[in-house]
Design an enzyme around this catalytic site. Sequence first.
Site, PDB file in Angstrom:
ATOM      1  N   GLY A  29       2.604  -8.975   6.483  1.00  9.93           N
ATOM      2  CA  GLY A  29       2.935  -8.098   7.596  1.00  9.93           C
ATOM      3  C   GLY A  29       2.721  -6.656   7.217  1.00  9.93           C
ATOM      4  N   GLY A  30       2.223  -5.853   8.162  1.00  5.59           N
ATOM      5  CA  GLY A  30       2.023  -4.442   7.897  1.00  5.59           C
ATOM      6  C   GLY A  30       1.133  -4.224   6.690  1.00  5.59           C
ATOM      7  N   ASP A  31       1.654  -3.468   5.717  1.00  3.24           N
ATOM      8  CA  ASP A  31       0.885  -3.187   4.501  1.00  3.24           C
ATOM      9  C   ASP A  31       1.422  -3.981   3.313  1.00  3.24           C
ATOM     10  OD1 ASP A  31       3.307  -1.841   4.360  1.00  3.24           O
ATOM     11  OD2 ASP A  31       2.489  -0.118   3.280  1.00  3.24           O
ATOM     12  N   GLU A  32       2.010  -5.131   3.593  1.00  7.67           N
ATOM     13  CA  GLU A  32       2.618  -5.969   2.556  1.00  7.67           C
ATOM     14  C   GLU A  32       1.756  -7.210   2.322  1.00  7.67           C
ATOM     15  OE1 GLU A  32       6.925  -8.061   1.550  1.00  7.67           O
ATOM     16  OE2 GLU A  32       6.344  -7.716   3.638  1.00  7.67           O
ATOM     17  N   VAL A  91       0.863  -1.180   0.000  1.00  5.49           N
ATOM     18  CA  VAL A  91       0.000   0.000   0.000  1.00  5.49           C
ATOM     19  C   VAL A  91       0.903   1.234   0.000  1.00  5.49           C
ATOM     20  CG1 VAL A  91      -1.838   1.230   1.193  1.00  5.49           C
ATOM     21  CG2 VAL A  91      -1.704  -1.265   1.359  1.00  5.49           C
TER      22      VAL A  91
END
Length: 225
Positions: free
Chosen positions: A118-121, A78
């Site tokens: 993980g996160g925006d991945e 993102v």
Amino acid sequence: MNAAVRLPGRFSRHALLIATAAVPLTGWAVHAVTLHKRLAATRKDPLTGLLRRDAYTARARRLLARHGDNVTVLMVDVDHFKTVNDTLGHAAGDAVLTAFGTRLTAWAGPHAAVGRLGGDEFAVVMELAAGHREDRLQQLVRMLHTPVTLDDGRTVDVAASVGAAAPDVLGTRDLTLLQRAADAALYDGKHSGRAVLAIKETVTVPSINGRRAGRAGTAAWGRAA
């Protein structure tokens, strides 16, 4: 004088025996359902509903083994996600991540491996042959650049960077190599509104801390509409 206790009905005693025997079986059934739900929860990301890394990796490898050269591997980030969190709050950030998960799942279909790493991945592995790859990647870019509507009615402009890698292009079915190549392609097109397909030279670029900065040796498809 105490009267004998009689169970009503012709088959009462038989029914009682069955019911008594069923109690432990029912307990085991409830336990099995609970265990299944707990196992499913460990496989799925609680926010987006996508596969966690281990479950995603297992399904992705099965797809590569089954479909070989007709598979495409994607890495998706993102764009400007920290800005969304900082300016609109974490609830808005969660809504964006959830929307991306929904869009990736809808685009890839029920048989794909779609994971939040993980996160925006995010990562996707799906059956997608070369003849359809360009059109489908352009479609994905358009989907991921559609604004997200929050619960309070506000809209958030969103964007994504997409890198893709394919066994028929790179000459390997190794998931790790394909993801590294897709990640390098992603960074080649970072913030550009393009989906970028890695070519053979991309695999030879060494990784740094498990991630690869954008390098030459990729081909780009489709600026977002």
